[in-house]
Design a protein around this motif. Structure first.
Motif, mmCIF file in Angstrom:
data_model
loop_
_atom_site.group_PDB
_atom_site.id
_atom_site.type_symbol
_atom_site.label_atom_id
_atom_site.label_comp_id
_atom_site.label_asym_id
_atom_site.label_seq_id
_atom_site.Cartn_x
_atom_site.Cartn_y
_atom_site.Cartn_z
ATOM 1 N N PHE A 30 0.849 -1.186 0.000
ATOM 2 C CA PHE A 30 0.000 0.000 0.000
ATOM 3 C C PHE A 30 0.881 1.231 0.000
ATOM 4 O O PHE A 30 2.003 1.192 0.500
ATOM 5 C CB PHE A 30 -0.898 0.014 1.245
ATOM 6 C CG PHE A 30 -1.858 -1.127 1.287
ATOM 7 C CD1 PHE A 30 -3.135 -1.000 0.783
ATOM 8 C CD2 PHE A 30 -1.471 -2.357 1.822
ATOM 9 C CE1 PHE A 30 -4.021 -2.065 0.802
ATOM 10 C CE2 PHE A 30 -2.348 -3.426 1.848
ATOM 11 C CZ PHE A 30 -3.624 -3.281 1.333
ATOM 12 N N ILE A 31 0.365 2.321 -0.557
ATOM 13 C CA ILE A 31 1.102 3.582 -0.505
ATOM 14 C C ILE A 31 1.005 4.132 0.913
ATOM 15 O O ILE A 31 -0.064 4.126 1.520
ATOM 16 C CB ILE A 31 0.543 4.584 -1.534
ATOM 17 C CG1 ILE A 31 0.816 4.060 -2.955
ATOM 18 C CG2 ILE A 31 1.159 5.962 -1.348
ATOM 19 C CD1 ILE A 31 0.253 4.928 -4.054
ATOM 20 N N HIS A 32 2.121 4.603 1.440
ATOM 21 C CA HIS A 32 2.169 5.135 2.796
ATOM 22 C C HIS A 32 1.221 6.327 2.935
ATOM 23 O O HIS A 32 1.118 7.153 2.023
ATOM 24 C CB HIS A 32 3.604 5.552 3.144
ATOM 25 C CG HIS A 32 3.791 5.835 4.579
ATOM 26 N ND1 HIS A 32 3.579 7.084 5.113
ATOM 27 C CD2 HIS A 32 4.146 5.030 5.612
ATOM 28 C CE1 HIS A 32 3.809 7.040 6.410
ATOM 29 N NE2 HIS A 32 4.157 5.813 6.739
ATOM 30 N N TYR A 47 8.926 2.466 -6.100
ATOM 31 C CA TYR A 47 9.081 2.945 -4.729
ATOM 32 C C TYR A 47 10.495 2.693 -4.251
ATOM 33 O O TYR A 47 11.199 1.815 -4.745
ATOM 34 C CB TYR A 47 8.056 2.280 -3.811
ATOM 35 C CG TYR A 47 8.162 0.766 -3.771
ATOM 36 C CD1 TYR A 47 8.897 0.137 -2.776
ATOM 37 C CD2 TYR A 47 7.539 -0.025 -4.732
ATOM 38 C CE1 TYR A 47 9.006 -1.235 -2.737
ATOM 39 C CE2 TYR A 47 7.647 -1.400 -4.699
ATOM 40 C CZ TYR A 47 8.374 -2.000 -3.708
ATOM 41 O OH TYR A 47 8.500 -3.368 -3.678
ATOM 42 N N ALA A 48 10.910 3.488 -3.270
ATOM 43 C CA ALA A 48 12.268 3.378 -2.742
ATOM 44 C C ALA A 48 12.381 2.313 -1.668
ATOM 45 O O ALA A 48 13.399 1.628 -1.574
ATOM 46 C CB ALA A 48 12.733 4.724 -2.202
ATOM 47 N N ALA A 49 11.352 2.172 -0.835
ATOM 48 C CA ALA A 49 11.438 1.231 0.283
ATOM 49 C C ALA A 49 10.055 0.747 0.666
ATOM 50 O O ALA A 49 9.057 1.426 0.458
ATOM 51 C CB ALA A 49 12.100 1.910 1.481
ATOM 52 N N ARG A 59 7.231 3.581 0.499
ATOM 53 C CA ARG A 59 7.647 4.952 0.798
ATOM 54 C C ARG A 59 8.346 5.513 -0.430
ATOM 55 O O ARG A 59 8.938 4.785 -1.196
ATOM 56 C CB ARG A 59 8.616 4.977 1.983
ATOM 57 C CG ARG A 59 8.097 4.347 3.238
ATOM 58 C CD ARG A 59 7.494 5.236 4.279
ATOM 59 N NE ARG A 59 7.896 6.607 4.277
ATOM 60 C CZ ARG A 59 8.404 7.236 5.313
ATOM 61 N NH1 ARG A 59 8.648 6.592 6.420
ATOM 62 N NH2 ARG A 59 8.675 8.510 5.250
ATOM 63 N N ASP A 60 8.299 6.830 -0.588
ATOM 64 C CA ASP A 60 8.939 7.523 -1.709
ATOM 65 C C ASP A 60 8.457 6.938 -3.038
ATOM 66 O O ASP A 60 9.219 6.356 -3.804
ATOM 67 C CB ASP A 60 10.460 7.457 -1.597
ATOM 68 C CG ASP A 60 10.961 8.057 -0.292
ATOM 69 O OD1 ASP A 60 10.380 9.068 0.152
ATOM 70 O OD2 ASP A 60 11.908 7.512 0.284
ATOM 71 N N VAL A 61 7.182 7.103 -3.305
ATOM 72 C CA VAL A 61 6.494 6.496 -4.444
ATOM 73 C C VAL A 61 6.396 7.479 -5.602
ATOM 74 O O VAL A 61 6.116 8.662 -5.397
ATOM 75 C CB VAL A 61 5.079 6.042 -4.033
ATOM 76 C CG1 VAL A 61 4.352 5.388 -5.174
ATOM 77 C CG2 VAL A 61 5.151 5.105 -2.844
#
Length: 95
Positions: A30-32, A47-49, A59-61
């Motif tokens: 899921f997107i944070h 995404y980064a993480a 995170r960082d999408v």
């Protein structure tokens, strides 16, 4: 970050945000909630993480065009074959 690609899941999620499936592996993410894309439903993201709290969040999408994956990382992704040819066993499927 091309290895961290996810596509919008068929069920799409709900009020808690959009659900995505990783292109390689099929994990549900899921997107944070802190992301500006939290309520959006882009077709494909990188995404980064991934962070696990109560759920697994990205995170960082960044929203991307899914056609970019096989173009920019052909050693990692292949285009979906419409002709019936088999894809390499280790290649992820981009759509």
């Amino acid at each position: 970050f091309f290895a961290n690609a996810a596509a919008l899941a068929p069920h799409g999620g709900g009020a808690e945000g959009a659900a995505f499936r990783t292109v390689r592996g099929g994990a549900t993410l899921f997107i944070h909630p802190g992301s500006v894309l939290f309520r959006a439903r882009p077709a494909c993201v990188v995404y980064a993480a991934a962070v696990r709290t109560g759920r697994e969040y990205m995170r960082d999408v960044t929203a991307i065009d899914p056609a970019w994956l096989p173009e920019l990382a052909p050693h990692f992704y292949t285009s979906q074959q419409k002709s019936g040819f088999e894809r390499p066993a280790d290649a992820a499927m981009a759509f």
